[in-house]
Design an enzyme around this catalytic site. Structure first.
Site, PDB file in Angstrom:
ATOM      1  CB  CYS A 179      -8.908   5.528  -8.437  1.00 57.45           C
ATOM      2  SG  CYS A 179     -10.567   5.695  -7.254  1.00 57.45           S
TER       3      CYS A 179
ATOM      4  CB  ALA B  73      -3.190  -0.105  -2.569  1.00 61.42           C
ATOM      5  CB  ALA B  74      -2.911   0.973  -7.707  1.00 61.78           C
TER       6      ALA B  74
ATOM      7  CB  CYS C  13      -8.674   5.679  -2.255  1.00 62.73           C
ATOM      8  SG  CYS C  13      -9.588   4.968  -3.690  1.00 62.73           S
TER       9      CYS C  13
END
Length: 430
Positions: free
Chosen positions: A362, A329-330, A182
């Site tokens: 993000c 994570a996306a 991230c």
């Protein structure tokens, strides 16, 4: 939940029985993090009869995206962790040790306890290694002397404590060379602290500086202008090409290697009252030194199919794979569908049906209650989920980040639910 209860969990017993039989698994998954649990759950929802194993030594599973919120006083740290046993998908074997290497020609994973396990197909997703040791003196002072990081479970609350306690002085926030988990997280930590100081009426008494090893504020140009508005609002001093290399916690001094326009590097000492560090990050050593790695140490894959470039029965996703997407994570949420569909197609010797477009997201928290939902794919192409201007900070995006996504993670994502994640070409599952 307590340490004693978690360590006494007996769910590892089936692992020993499975290994003692000497049978191969249909699919072995390396890593029990977001990618590992998510892909296993999705595979089992498609084919419940698959004999799967997850190789993961930790007895805890973390929801790391919320640690930034914890560091900003907007989330309870206890809600970001659960026992690993509670998230292992039913029907899968949990091998409670770490992988140490691979023999892909023999379809074997070697374990740190000396054993080896066989697989028909392998999914590699152990995540990144946080290389704290690359910054001299850092490990000796983390969690004290005003030095913190939202990249560690036990330090995120300390970030919030420092933010609350700081009334005047200098706050430094750092970002190492990319890639990192991230890439917006270092900024989010800074914006949340600044929002608190602004609300308390003390921004003029606190000098805030963002030291980034790179040369831009954010890698997707469309989101730089709205971020710059907050940089100006909080009176943040931006220092690009400035890489943290040493921390003297006792004397509260940070040392940066700063590169000028001609490429010359000068080491500069900066005093601080608060220092938020984002550590350098890399693939785990057992990946970097393995035959699965590319020249940079990442698990080498075709970036669209996520199939290994040299071993067709191996797939990789998440932060460790070589695909040039944002490590979020996306991104994993989208990659899971690609790997699940393509792995099962490869198992049946069919053409791989699904392609990954590089999607990553993000949620840039710019103040408590406002988020810029940055969604983009390969080449920085904007890929917004909702028909709204993605560069505008919104309360709706805050609700998504702070309320919905944590709930969905535990109750949907880790159960194999693929909401808003399936490309049109995939087969739907219940």
């Amino acid at each position: 939940m307590n340490e004693r209860t978690w360590n006494n969990d007996t769910s590892a017993a089936p692992m020993d029985a499975a290994l003692s039989r000497g049978g191969d698994f249909d699919v072995v998954v390396i890593g029990g993090g977001t990618a590992g649990i998510g892909i296993t759950a999705s595979l089992l929802r498609r084919q419940p009869s698959l004999r799967t194993a997850i190789v993961e030594p930790s007895d805890r599973h973390y929801y790391q995206p919320a640690w930034t919120l914890v560091g900003g006083g907007a989330y309870d740290i206890s809600k970001t962790v659960q026992p690993m046993a509670s998230v292992i998908p039913p029907g899968s074997t949990w091998i409670r040790t770490a992988a140490s290497g691979f023999d892909p020609d023999s379809n074997l994973v070697h374990l740190t306890d000396g054993r080896s396990i066989g697989y028909r197909q392998l999914v590699v997703c152990p995540g990144l290694r946080l290389a704290w040791e690359q910054i001299e003196g850092l490990e000796d002072t983390l969690g004290k002397n005003g030095v913190t990081s939202n990249y560690r479970f036990d330090l995120a609350s300390y970030t919030w404590a420092l933010t609350q306690d700081l009334k005047r002085g200098k706050a430094l926030f750092t970002q190492p060379p990319l890639p990192i988990k991230c890439a917006g997280a270092p900024q989010k930590a800074m914006y949340l602290s600044c929002d608190h100081w602004l609300g308390k009426g003390s921004p003029d008494d606190i000098e805030v500086e963002f030291n980034a090893a790179g040369s831009v504020l954010f890698g997707v140009a469309a989101f730089v202008p709205p971020l710059m508005e907050y940089v100006r609002r909080y009176n943040i001093n931006l220092m690009f090409d400035s890489n943290l290399v040493r921390v003297d916690g006792v004397n509260r001094t940070a040392y940066f290697d700063i590169k000028d326009e001609k490429g010359n590097v000068e080491r500069v000492a900066k005093p601080f009252d608060m220092l938020h560090v984002t550590p350098p990050q890399m693939a785990p050593d057992f990946i970097r030194r393995s035959p699965l790695a590319d020249s940079a140490g990442w698990c080498e894959v075709n970036p669209e199919t996520l199939q290994h470039s040299r071993y067709p029965n191996i797939f990789s996703l998440g932060d460790v794979c070589s695909s040039p997407n944002a490590k979020t994570a996306a991104a994993v949420r989208k990659q899971i569908v690609v790997v699940a569909e393509n792995l099962l197609a490869a198992k049946e010797e069919r053409e791989l049906p699904t392609r990954y477009d590089g999607y990553g997201s993000c949620p840039l928290i710019v103040e408590k209650g406002k988020v810029i939902l940055a969604e983009f794919g390969f080449g920085g192409k904007l890929l917004p989920t909702f028909p709204l201007d993605p560069t505008v900070p919104r309360y709706l995006a805050w609700l998504l980040k702070a309320k919905f996504l944590p709930w969905f993670y535990w109750h949907g994502f880790l159960k194999g639910r693929e909401w808003f994640a399936r490309p049109d070409s995939t087969t739907r599952v219940p």
